[in-house]
Motif scaffolding. Structure first.
Motif, mmCIF file in Angstrom:
data_model
loop_
_atom_site.group_PDB
_atom_site.id
_atom_site.type_symbol
_atom_site.label_atom_id
_atom_site.label_comp_id
_atom_site.label_asym_id
_atom_site.label_seq_id
_atom_site.Cartn_x
_atom_site.Cartn_y
_atom_site.Cartn_z
ATOM 1 N N LYS A 99 -12.127 -0.812 -9.505
ATOM 2 C CA LYS A 99 -13.011 0.198 -8.905
ATOM 3 C C LYS A 99 -13.461 -0.274 -7.536
ATOM 4 N N GLY A 100 -13.454 0.624 -6.551
ATOM 5 C CA GLY A 100 -13.889 0.292 -5.200
ATOM 6 C C GLY A 100 -12.831 -0.379 -4.355
ATOM 7 N N ALA A 101 -11.590 -0.403 -4.837
ATOM 8 C CA ALA A 101 -10.487 -1.015 -4.096
ATOM 9 C C ALA A 101 -9.174 -0.392 -4.566
ATOM 10 N N LYS A 102 -8.098 -0.648 -3.831
ATOM 11 C CA LYS A 102 -6.766 -0.179 -4.208
ATOM 12 C C LYS A 102 -5.873 -1.378 -4.491
ATOM 13 N N ILE A 103 -5.082 -1.272 -5.535
ATOM 14 C CA ILE A 103 -4.187 -2.364 -5.913
ATOM 15 C C ILE A 103 -3.067 -2.505 -4.889
ATOM 16 N N GLU A 104 -2.929 -3.713 -4.359
ATOM 17 C CA GLU A 104 -1.853 -4.049 -3.429
ATOM 18 C C GLU A 104 -0.653 -4.635 -4.177
ATOM 19 N N HIS A 105 -0.945 -5.430 -5.212
ATOM 20 C CA HIS A 105 0.101 -6.090 -5.986
ATOM 21 C C HIS A 105 -0.438 -6.355 -7.387
ATOM 22 N N ALA A 106 0.431 -6.218 -8.373
ATOM 23 C CA ALA A 106 0.056 -6.550 -9.750
ATOM 24 C C ALA A 106 1.305 -6.970 -10.509
ATOM 25 N N MET A 107 1.105 -7.802 -11.535
ATOM 26 C CA MET A 107 2.218 -8.228 -12.373
ATOM 27 C C MET A 107 1.688 -8.545 -13.754
ATOM 28 N N ALA A 108 2.492 -8.236 -14.750
ATOM 29 C CA ALA A 108 2.176 -8.542 -16.149
ATOM 30 C C ALA A 108 3.267 -9.467 -16.679
#
Length: 99
Positions: free
Chosen positions: A39-48
Protein backbone atom coordinates in the motif's frame (compact mmCIF):
# COMPACT_ATOMS: atom_id res chain seq x y z
CA UNK A 1 7.74 -23.46 11.81
CA UNK A 2 9.97 -20.37 12.01
CA UNK A 3 9.89 -17.66 9.36
CA UNK A 4 11.84 -14.39 9.13
CA UNK A 5 10.96 -11.00 7.68
CA UNK A 6 13.30 -8.19 6.64
CA UNK A 7 12.10 -4.75 5.62
CA UNK A 8 14.44 -2.13 4.15
CA UNK A 9 14.36 1.31 2.59
CA UNK A 10 16.77 3.02 0.18
CA UNK A 11 18.71 6.13 1.23
CA UNK A 12 16.44 8.37 -0.85
CA UNK A 13 13.33 6.76 0.71
CA UNK A 14 11.90 5.89 -2.72
CA UNK A 15 12.47 2.11 -2.76
CA UNK A 16 11.24 -0.29 -0.12
CA UNK A 17 12.06 -3.97 0.08
CA UNK A 18 10.44 -6.80 1.98
CA UNK A 19 11.54 -10.43 2.22
CA UNK A 20 9.74 -13.21 4.05
CA UNK A 21 11.43 -16.60 4.13
CA UNK A 22 12.03 -19.85 5.95
CA UNK A 23 15.69 -19.88 7.11
CA UNK A 24 15.82 -23.70 7.04
CA UNK A 25 15.26 -23.64 3.27
CA UNK A 26 12.29 -25.69 2.18
CA UNK A 27 9.01 -25.40 4.04
CA UNK A 28 7.13 -28.50 5.11
CA UNK A 29 3.86 -26.54 5.08
CA UNK A 30 1.42 -27.15 2.26
CA UNK A 31 0.26 -23.76 0.95
CA UNK A 32 -3.02 -23.63 -0.93
CA UNK A 33 -2.63 -19.92 -1.68
CA UNK A 34 -0.60 -16.80 -0.89
CA UNK A 35 -0.93 -13.06 -1.41
CA UNK A 36 1.22 -10.10 -0.37
CA UNK A 37 -0.06 -6.57 -0.87
CA UNK A 38 1.79 -3.24 -0.94
CA UNK A 39 0.00 0.00 0.00
CA UNK A 40 1.27 3.48 -0.88
CA UNK A 41 3.78 2.19 -3.45
CA UNK A 42 3.99 0.25 -6.72
CA UNK A 43 5.83 -3.04 -7.08
CA UNK A 44 8.97 -2.72 -9.21
CA UNK A 45 10.15 -6.31 -8.78
CA UNK A 46 8.92 -9.42 -6.98
CA UNK A 47 9.82 -13.10 -6.85
CA UNK A 48 8.46 -16.18 -5.12
CA UNK A 49 10.55 -19.25 -4.33
CA UNK A 50 9.75 -22.88 -3.57
CA UNK A 51 13.02 -23.23 -1.65
CA UNK A 52 15.10 -20.59 0.12
CA UNK A 53 18.91 -20.69 -0.08
CA UNK A 54 20.51 -22.84 2.62
CA UNK A 55 23.89 -24.53 2.97
CA UNK A 56 25.48 -22.81 -0.01
CA UNK A 57 22.60 -23.65 -2.36
CA UNK A 58 20.71 -21.00 -4.30
CA UNK A 59 17.06 -20.00 -3.98
CA UNK A 60 14.77 -22.10 -6.19
CA UNK A 61 12.23 -19.78 -7.89
CA UNK A 62 8.65 -20.76 -8.60
CA UNK A 63 7.81 -21.09 -12.28
CA UNK A 64 6.41 -17.86 -13.75
CA UNK A 65 3.04 -19.51 -14.38
CA UNK A 66 2.64 -20.33 -10.64
CA UNK A 67 2.28 -16.72 -9.45
CA UNK A 68 1.31 -13.28 -10.71
CA UNK A 69 2.51 -9.77 -10.01
CA UNK A 70 0.36 -6.65 -10.32
CA UNK A 71 1.21 -3.04 -9.41
CA UNK A 72 0.36 -3.73 -5.75
CA UNK A 73 0.17 -7.51 -5.15
CA UNK A 74 2.07 -10.76 -5.54
CA UNK A 75 -0.14 -13.84 -5.34
CA UNK A 76 -0.55 -17.47 -6.30
CA UNK A 77 -2.12 -18.30 -9.64
CA UNK A 78 -5.21 -20.47 -9.19
CA UNK A 79 -4.73 -23.95 -10.64
CA UNK A 80 -1.04 -23.37 -11.43
CA UNK A 81 0.57 -22.92 -8.00
CA UNK A 82 2.18 -26.19 -6.84
CA UNK A 83 1.67 -25.52 -3.10
CA UNK A 84 5.34 -24.90 -2.24
CA UNK A 85 6.45 -21.51 -0.90
CA UNK A 86 9.57 -20.84 1.17
CA UNK A 87 10.46 -17.25 0.25
CA UNK A 88 8.83 -14.12 -1.11
CA UNK A 89 10.65 -10.89 -2.03
CA UNK A 90 9.17 -7.56 -3.08
CA UNK A 91 10.77 -4.25 -4.09
CA UNK A 92 8.32 -1.34 -4.34
CA UNK A 93 8.72 2.32 -5.31
CA UNK A 94 6.86 5.17 -3.68
CA UNK A 95 5.37 7.85 -5.91
CA UNK A 96 7.59 10.90 -6.26
CA UNK A 97 6.17 14.28 -5.32
CA UNK A 98 6.91 16.75 -8.09
CA UNK A 99 7.21 20.45 -7.29
Amino acid sequence: QQWQMDIGVSEDNLLFSCSVWRPQGKSYLFFTQFKAEVKGAKIEHAMAYSQAAVGGQSDVPLKQEEFEITETTVSHREGKFRFELSKLTIVAKTPRDEL
